[in-house]
Design a protein around this motif. Structure first.
Motif, PDB file in Angstrom:
ATOM      1  N   VAL A 188     -10.213  -5.846  -1.463  1.00 42.29           N
ATOM      2  CA  VAL A 188     -10.907  -5.972  -0.188  1.00 42.29           C
ATOM      3  C   VAL A 188      -9.905  -5.908   0.957  1.00 42.29           C
ATOM      4  N   ALA A 189      -8.699  -6.404   0.714  1.00 40.90           N
ATOM      5  CA  ALA A 189      -7.663  -6.390   1.756  1.00 40.90           C
ATOM      6  C   ALA A 189      -7.413  -4.976   2.259  1.00 40.90           C
ATOM      7  N   LEU A 190      -7.393  -4.010   1.355  1.00 35.86           N
ATOM      8  CA  LEU A 190      -7.147  -2.625   1.754  1.00 35.86           C
ATOM      9  C   LEU A 190      -8.242  -2.120   2.690  1.00 35.86           C
ATOM     10  N   LEU A 191      -9.483  -2.470   2.385  1.00 38.72           N
ATOM     11  CA  LEU A 191     -10.599  -2.057   3.237  1.00 38.72           C
ATOM     12  C   LEU A 191     -10.500  -2.723   4.606  1.00 38.72           C
ATOM     13  N   GLU A 192     -10.070  -3.981   4.618  1.00 41.46           N
ATOM     14  CA  GLU A 192      -9.915  -4.693   5.887  1.00 41.46           C
ATOM     15  C   GLU A 192      -8.781  -4.107   6.713  1.00 41.46           C
ATOM     16  N   TYR A 193      -7.706  -3.709   6.063  1.00 39.74           N
ATOM     17  CA  TYR A 193      -6.622  -3.028   6.775  1.00 39.74           C
ATOM     18  C   TYR A 193      -7.171  -1.777   7.467  1.00 39.74           C
ATOM     19  N   GLY A 194      -7.908  -0.984   6.683  1.00 43.77           N
ATOM     20  CA  GLY A 194      -8.433   0.263   7.225  1.00 43.77           C
ATOM     21  C   GLY A 194      -9.405   0.048   8.362  1.00 43.77           C
ATOM     22  N   PHE A 195     -10.241  -0.973   8.234  1.00 46.34           N
ATOM     23  CA  PHE A 195     -11.230  -1.257   9.270  1.00 46.34           C
ATOM     24  C   PHE A 195     -10.551  -1.576  10.594  1.00 46.34           C
ATOM     25  N   GLN A 196      -9.351  -2.167  10.519  1.00 51.66           N
ATOM     26  CA  GLN A 196      -8.587  -2.510  11.730  1.00 51.66           C
ATOM     27  C   GLN A 196      -7.554  -1.439  12.090  1.00 51.66           C
ATOM     28  N   LYS A 197      -7.604  -0.289  11.414  1.00 49.31           N
ATOM     29  CA  LYS A 197      -6.751   0.865  11.711  1.00 49.31           C
ATOM     30  C   LYS A 197      -5.262   0.578  11.525  1.00 49.31           C
ATOM     31  N   LEU A 198      -4.944  -0.227  10.524  1.00 50.55           N
ATOM     32  CA  LEU A 198      -3.537  -0.472  10.212  1.00 50.55           C
ATOM     33  C   LEU A 198      -2.979   0.664   9.356  1.00 50.55           C
ATOM     34  N   ALA A 199      -1.750   1.061   9.618  1.00 50.86           N
ATOM     35  CA  ALA A 199      -1.036   1.941   8.694  1.00 50.86           C
ATOM     36  C   ALA A 199      -0.713   1.130   7.441  1.00 50.86           C
ATOM     37  N   VAL A 200      -0.837   1.759   6.260  1.00 48.29           N
ATOM     38  CA  VAL A 200      -0.729   1.014   5.006  1.00 48.29           C
ATOM     39  C   VAL A 200       0.311   1.634   4.082  1.00 48.29           C
ATOM     40  N   VAL A 201       1.099   0.768   3.466  1.00 49.18           N
ATOM     41  CA  VAL A 201       1.928   1.141   2.324  1.00 49.18           C
ATOM     42  C   VAL A 201       1.440   0.305   1.147  1.00 49.18           C
ATOM     43  N   SER A 202       1.150   0.969   0.016  1.00 47.19           N
ATOM     44  CA  SER A 202       0.608   0.248  -1.132  1.00 47.19           C
ATOM     45  C   SER A 202       1.141   0.833  -2.428  1.00 47.19           C
ATOM     46  N   THR A 203       1.197  -0.008  -3.444  1.00 43.04           N
ATOM     47  CA  THR A 203       1.476   0.502  -4.779  1.00 43.04           C
ATOM     48  C   THR A 203       0.285   1.327  -5.266  1.00 43.04           C
ATOM     49  N   ASP A 204       0.580   2.268  -6.127  1.00 36.30           N
ATOM     50  CA  ASP A 204      -0.387   3.252  -6.612  1.00 36.30           C
ATOM     51  C   ASP A 204      -1.069   2.710  -7.876  1.00 36.30           C
ATOM     52  N   VAL A 205      -1.970   1.740  -7.701  1.00 36.35           N
ATOM     53  CA  VAL A 205      -2.615   1.085  -8.845  1.00 36.35           C
ATOM     54  C   VAL A 205      -4.121   0.950  -8.614  1.00 36.35           C
ATOM     55  N   GLY A 206      -4.850   0.751  -9.725  1.00 37.29           N
ATOM     56  CA  GLY A 206      -6.287   0.513  -9.635  1.00 37.29           C
ATOM     57  C   GLY A 206      -7.015   1.627  -8.909  1.00 37.29           C
ATOM     58  N   GLU A 207      -7.949   1.233  -8.040  1.00 32.67           N
ATOM     59  CA  GLU A 207      -8.769   2.191  -7.299  1.00 32.67           C
ATOM     60  C   GLU A 207      -8.143   2.567  -5.958  1.00 32.67           C
ATOM     61  N   ILE A 208      -6.946   2.061  -5.697  1.00 27.14           N
ATOM     62  CA  ILE A 208      -6.304   2.308  -4.402  1.00 27.14           C
ATOM     63  C   ILE A 208      -6.103   3.799  -4.118  1.00 27.14           C
TER      64      ILE A 208
ATOM     65  N   CYS B   9      -6.519 -18.306   5.291  1.00 28.60           N
ATOM     66  CA  CYS B   9      -6.875 -18.318   6.715  1.00 28.60           C
ATOM     67  C   CYS B   9      -8.293 -17.778   6.890  1.00 28.60           C
ATOM     68  N   ASP B  10      -9.025 -18.389   7.825  1.00 25.27           N
ATOM     69  CA  ASP B  10     -10.387 -17.957   8.106  1.00 25.27           C
ATOM     70  C   ASP B  10     -10.439 -16.753   9.040  1.00 25.27           C
ATOM     71  N   ASP B  11      -9.453 -16.639   9.902  1.00 23.59           N
ATOM     72  CA  ASP B  11      -9.514 -15.652  10.988  1.00 23.59           C
ATOM     73  C   ASP B  11      -8.746 -14.375  10.638  1.00 23.59           C
ATOM     74  N   VAL B  12      -9.139 -13.755   9.524  1.00 18.41           N
ATOM     75  CA  VAL B  12      -8.428 -12.570   9.037  1.00 18.41           C
ATOM     76  C   VAL B  12      -8.450 -11.441  10.062  1.00 18.41           C
ATOM     77  N   THR B  13      -9.600 -11.222  10.690  1.00 20.65           N
ATOM     78  CA  THR B  13      -9.683 -10.144  11.678  1.00 20.65           C
ATOM     79  C   THR B  13      -8.669 -10.347  12.792  1.00 20.65           C
ATOM     80  N   SER B  14      -8.579 -11.573  13.301  1.00 20.24           N
ATOM     81  CA  SER B  14      -7.617 -11.890  14.352  1.00 20.24           C
ATOM     82  C   SER B  14      -6.188 -11.650  13.889  1.00 20.24           C
ATOM     83  N   ILE B  15      -5.889 -12.022  12.656  1.00 22.84           N
ATOM     84  CA  ILE B  15      -4.550 -11.829  12.108  1.00 22.84           C
ATOM     85  C   ILE B  15      -4.210 -10.343  12.025  1.00 22.84           C
ATOM     86  N   LEU B  16      -5.137  -9.547  11.492  1.00 24.38           N
ATOM     87  CA  LEU B  16      -4.877  -8.116  11.338  1.00 24.38           C
ATOM     88  C   LEU B  16      -4.695  -7.436  12.688  1.00 24.38           C
TER      89      LEU B  16
END
Length: 378
Positions: A292-312, A268-275
């Motif tokens: 990048v998805a994690l950064l986009e979540y944060g930019f839109q102030k979403l509460a996040v649940v994520s697996t504990d991997v990589g640089e997360i 989808c092109d309209d990620v900001t609208s979706i978030l």
């Protein structure tokens, strides 16, 4: 020469000098994906800071082309095979005509950049390594990369494990870890995606349908959440490769009776609208770099649940700016998600804290200042 331009550095000081760098981003496609989004973000961000910024796409154009700034130069090579001489010399002509100094090659486009180096030795190659399986680096094939690395000017790694791996395994020692960053994309001309399900009870997962993203875990979690919270829905946004993994996910949605709880949208092109339509963002990956998805979540102030991997874990402070769960642990993951479903106050707090982290550490201004200084180092 240096051209006048205004931008803000990491100390909030105003600079009026545009750095004399002429650079292009080289990427295999502009279909929606993490590496592709960062290629576009770098091109747009650098356009405001250097004398020439462009994007060259080797194989496939895509929807992200619409997000390029109007002043970013663009070239599509329509490369058909590994050694495509027509595409190679088309790029060589473009580089010479525009006096390009640097190619920033993202992910696998490094191989084509190496071929350009052979026919245009003066060009300097920066490899932007987005390798997503940072939990499995011991299995990474490095023989060809090791040879190519002797011809590379510098390497940008998207997490610290990749930085360490490059320094240990490759000849190029000019290596820097630079976090991905997020910008507010111009999506005003795009058709807006209207999410299905109950408004105010929507959970998003931005991830292409690849095995390492572990959508199977996501479906296990959705099945558990459905028992007591059937009005909450999961929205999967990312490229569908129409392969066996994709087929498995679609079959599991039917087998688990999740057709009214889990929805697939493809790219989808309209990620900001979706978030902006969602309340919670999730990642269920077995392995990541810095998504990048994690950064986009944060930019839109979403509460996040994520697996504990990589640089997360470097981005999310567990229980303060998000919730972190061990990979493959469906029970713990569903319990954490239910905690957010039940507690709107906690959702708002975690979202606010994550956005603060993103703005303080993963902003365009902070990352680009470090990048330009690194490029200019003698």
């Amino acid at each position: 020469m240096k051209e006048k331009i205004i931008f803000v550095d990491e100390f909030n000081c105003i600079s009026a000098i545009k750095t004399d760098i002429r650079i292009i981003q080289l990427i295999d496609s502009l279909e929606a994906g993490g590496a592709e989004r960062m290629a576009v973000s770098y091109a747009n961000a650098l356009q405001k800071r250097v004398t020439f910024s462009g994007v060259v796409v080797t194989r496939n154009e895509g929807s992200l082309q619409n997000q390029l700034d109007k002043d970013v130069s663009y070239l599509f090579l329509a490369k058909k095979r590994v050694l495509d001489l027509k595409a190679l010399f088309k790029l060589r002509s473009f580089l010479k005509a525009n006096n390009i100094q640097f190619i920033q090659a993202h992910s696998t486009s490094i191989y084509f950049a190496f071929l350009i180096k052979l026919v245009l030795p003066s060009i300097k190659i920066i490899w932007h390594d987005h390798y997503g399986k940072s939990e499995m680096l011991e299995k990474r094939k490095s023989f060809v990369l090791r040879i190519i690395s002797a011809f590379i000017f510098g390497i940008v790694a998207v997490n610290q494990k990749l930085e360490t791996w490059s320094k240990s395994n490759l000849f190029c020692k000019k290596v820097i870890y630079l976090a991905n960053f997020t910008v507010s994309a111009n999506e005003t001309s795009f058709v807006k995606t209207k999410l299905k399900g109950t408004i105010g009870k929507q959970i998003v997962c931005l991830a292409n349908l690849r095995p390492q993203k572990n959508h199977i875990l996501l479906l296990e979690v959705a099945e558990k959440c459905k028992i007591n919270y059937p009005d909450w829905s999961f929205h999967l946004v990312g490229k569908d490769f129409q392969d066996s993994y994709s087929e498995t996910i679609k079959n599991l949605i039917i087998e688990k009776g999740l057709q009214k709880n889990v929805f697939l949208y493809g790219s989808c092109d309209d990620v900001t609208s979706i978030l902006q339509q969602c309340q919670i963002g999730i990642l269920t990956s077995d392995s990541e770099g810095l998504p990048v998805a994690l950064l986009e979540y944060g930019f839109q102030k979403l509460a996040v649940v994520s697996t504990d991997v990589g640089e997360i874990p470097a981005v999310i402070d567990d229980k303060k700016s998000g919730l972190l769960i061990r990979p493959k642990d469906a029970l713990s993951y569903s319990n954490a998600l239910i905690e957010l479903i039940e507690n709107n106050t906690l959702r708002l707090l975690l979202g606010e804290n994550l956005k603060t982290t993103i703005l303080n550490t993963y902003s365009e201004e902070k990352v680009l200042l470090k990048y330009i200084n690194w490029v200019n180092e003698k």
